[in-house]
Write a protein that holds these residues in place. Structure first.
Motif, PDB file in Angstrom:
ATOM      1  N   UNK A 192       0.799  -1.225   0.000  1.00  0.00           N
ATOM      2  CA  UNK A 192       0.000   0.000   0.000  1.00  0.00           C
ATOM      3  C   UNK A 192       0.834   1.280   0.000  1.00  0.00           C
ATOM      4  N   UNK A 220       0.562   2.972  -3.351  1.00  0.00           N
ATOM      5  CA  UNK A 220      -0.679   3.543  -3.848  1.00  0.00           C
ATOM      6  C   UNK A 220      -1.369   4.544  -2.933  1.00  0.00           C
ATOM      7  N   UNK A 221      -1.197   4.406  -1.652  1.00  0.00           N
ATOM      8  CA  UNK A 221      -2.051   5.232  -0.792  1.00  0.00           C
ATOM      9  C   UNK A 221      -1.365   5.845   0.419  1.00  0.00           C
ATOM     10  N   UNK A 222      -0.186   5.337   0.763  1.00  0.00           N
ATOM     11  CA  UNK A 222       0.360   5.648   2.080  1.00  0.00           C
ATOM     12  C   UNK A 222       1.821   6.054   1.972  1.00  0.00           C
ATOM     13  N   UNK A 231      -1.523   7.653   6.018  1.00  0.00           N
ATOM     14  CA  UNK A 231      -2.255   7.662   4.758  1.00  0.00           C
ATOM     15  C   UNK A 231      -2.012   8.971   4.012  1.00  0.00           C
ATOM     16  N   UNK A 267      -4.324   7.294  -6.895  1.00  0.00           N
ATOM     17  CA  UNK A 267      -4.650   5.995  -6.340  1.00  0.00           C
ATOM     18  C   UNK A 267      -5.093   4.980  -7.361  1.00  0.00           C
TER      19      UNK A 267
END
Ligand code: ZN
Ligand code: ZN
Ligand code: ZN
Lengths: 255, 307
Positions: free
Chosen positions: B137, B140-142, B168, B306
């Motif tokens: 992750x 993509x997001x964090x 995040x 994302x």
């Protein structure tokens, strides 16, 4: 819910070929990810893998959720096919920690639907991809959910599979627990059934809805509300009276 | 000044020597009795003499027992943002806590609790973060940050520990009102899994730290639902001035939203009281095995979104 799917961009751009009809979650009680990331169609089976929950007590709750969605009907027809299948998977359940969930969603949670690795086709439909985390339902089982009520455990897979279909959360300002897709319950118990509104939204997403089907109700002395019984969009129209002074749509009698 | 005190309280034996010549006769006598087994109390006294300034524990009543007038301590800070036009996401998850009471479920799931102050030292690239943590992750997001935990607010003492903290949000997409951090930002939060390859700061209780007129304040980042109140702590829920509510930090189009203002003293007092009442086990920093931290590079992450 989503990082990709439980977060959504703030501006609202989604429309259901609305031609001037109003569509807002406060009235329809369902909402769709505006990026249209959702499951394909009602005749494509949505297959679910229990992942490492296979053989655990949570598997029962997953099975229950899958059967409920599979058995759901709307407007006289079958809503969709959803089944457990560990070989050809649309969405997979994963056991995650509080830390993992906080790291991707910026808050603590029982569960999230994480679709960072989903493949999106030209129609905007999402597909599972075997080489990524794909469409995964992250369940905070060991840290939190296992100690929660049966209601909470029943809610989680049912709600998350709603996200996999493409339904979006319903904010607490609209309702805390009247619909499956509510996600901030406060002191209310988490919902454990798929309501009419949830099925309306799912029917729209799954392409079962090709033309509006209106019902009419009096709104004021000058207008009635025309609402699609399938998708919930609505519009206000002035009454159309017959020779007896009765509205031919809503039955309101002019005074 | 606090940094010096930090060092003194943590590395008792090392630093104490340097302070010996300023130790008062009474303390010297005490030290001799202790025969090298210096206690924290002695160390604090030493710090007082070494630094030539008044040491006031963050949890003591000395500074903040009186109700402060919030308008005498207005946050006025300017950052140099590095991002703009990021995609703003609204977070929602199933069963997320809507109150501090509900949040306890998530605090209790950790074996040991902490509440610490830390400073962002650098930012890992997504690839480095995945390599270190094994978690996808971060692509993509964090974001993974290298941070220094410098104060243990539960034990009211300085510590010095380097950790990797996940939060995040990435350059291209962030949670609205909770932007990515800049190097140098100081924060306070319960931090869990310290000693692992990465750890998490409880998002619902993360605060920006600012010193205004010599008093340390905690500004609660977003998560308005989690508001702490206690009538006996006058500076726990201070009047947040309008100009303090939104501050541009890293990202022009995503100012941080501060939702509560407290003194660090009252905030940590509240948490100490509440958590000890509930019997939460405190993290013992001495027992934490230092994870082998790689040196993070302050790299600007490319504008990945994302999807
Ligand atoms: Zn949800
Ligand atoms: Zn319709
Ligand atoms: Zn009418």
């Amino acid at each position: 819910m989503t990082i990709v799917s439980f977060y959504t961009v703030k501006t609202f751009a989604h429309s259901v070929s609305d031609c001037g009809y109003k569509h807002s979650v406060s009235t329809t009680h369902w909402d769709i990810y505006e990026d249209s990331v959702h499951w394909g169609s009602y005749n494509t089976a949505l297959t679910v893998d229990c992942g490492l929950f296979e053989g655990t007590s949570f598997e029962t709750y997953i099975n229950n959720a899958v059967s409920k969605w599979n058995a759901a009907t709307f407007n006289g027809s079958d809503l969709m096919t959803m089944k457990i299948d560990n070989t050809s998977v649309s969405a997979i359940f994963r056991s995650k920690t509080s830390a993992q969930i906080s790291a991707v969603c910026g808050s603590s949670a029982w569960a999230i639907t994480y679709r960072a690795g989903a493949v999106i086709d030209s129609s905007g439909y999402q597909h599972y991809s075997t080489n990524a985390e794909s469409i995964a339902i992250w369940v905070n089982w060991n840290d939190v959910l296992k100690d929660k009520s049966t209601t909470a455990k029943t809610h989680v897979p049912l709600h998350e599979l709603g996200h996999v279909i493409g339904l979006k959360d319903i904010p607490a300002t609209v309702s805390t627990n009247s619909y499956l897709m509510c996600n901030e319950f406060g002191s209310s118990a988490a919902p454990t059934s798929i309501t009419t509104a949830d099925k309306q939204g799912a029917a729209v997403i799954l392409g079962q809805h090709t033309s509006h089907s209106f019902t009419y109700s009096q709104y004021s002395s000058t207008a009635h509300k025309k609402t699609c019984s399938i998708c919930g969009v609505y519009q206000y129209y002035t009454h159309t009276y017959n020779s007896n002074g009765v509205c031919i749509y809503c039955g309101y009698t002019s005074g | 000044m606090k940094k010096q005190i930090c060092l003194l309280t943590v590395s008792v034996s090392l630093i104490f020597c340097a302070c010996n010549d300023t130790v008062t006769p009474e303390e010297t006598a005490f030290n001799q009795v202790e025969d090298g087994h210096l206690t924290t109390i002695v160390c604090d006294e030493a710090a007082l003499n070494c630094g030539g300034s008044t040491f006031v524990g963050k949890g003591t009543e000395t500074v903040t027992s009186d109700k402060l007038c919030s308008s005498d301590y207005i946050l006025d800070v300017e950052y140099t943002p590095i991002y703009d036009n990021v995609k703003l996401l609204s977070s929602s998850a199933t069963g997320n806590p809507t109150s501090y009471e509900e949040l306890r479920d998530y605090i209790e799931c950790y074996d040991e609790v902490s509440f610490v102050e830390y400073e962002i030292l650098s930012v890992y690239s997504p690839q480095e973060a995945v390599e270190i943590t094994g978690e996808d992750f971060f692509l993509t997001s964090t974001t993974l940050y290298l941070a220094n935990i410098y104060y243990d607010l539960m034990n009211d003492e300085s510590v010095d520990m380097t950790v990797n903290i996940a939060k995040v949000g990435i350059s291209g997409s962030q949670i609205e009102s909770d932007p990515v951090y800049l190097v140098g930002q100081k924060l306070a939060a319960p931090v869990f899994n310290i000693g692992s390859s990465w750890c998490i700061a409880l998002p619902e209780m993360t605060y920006s730290i600012y010193t205004i007129n010599d008093i340390e304040f905690a500004y609660h980042i977003s998560h308005e639902n989690i508001r702490l109140t206690d009538d006996s702590l006058e500076n726990l829920d201070m009047n947040l001035q309008t100009s303090e509510e939104f501050v541009v930090t890293s990202t022009v189009n995503n100012p941080v939203n501060y939702t509560q203002k407290s003194t660090i003293a009252d905030l940590s007092e509240f948490i100490r009281e509440d958590w000890s009442k509930r019997g939460y086990r405190l993290l013992n920093f001495d027992a934490v095995v230092d994870f082998d931290i790689q040196s993070g590079e302050a790299e600007v992450i490319d504008n990945a979104v994302l999807e």
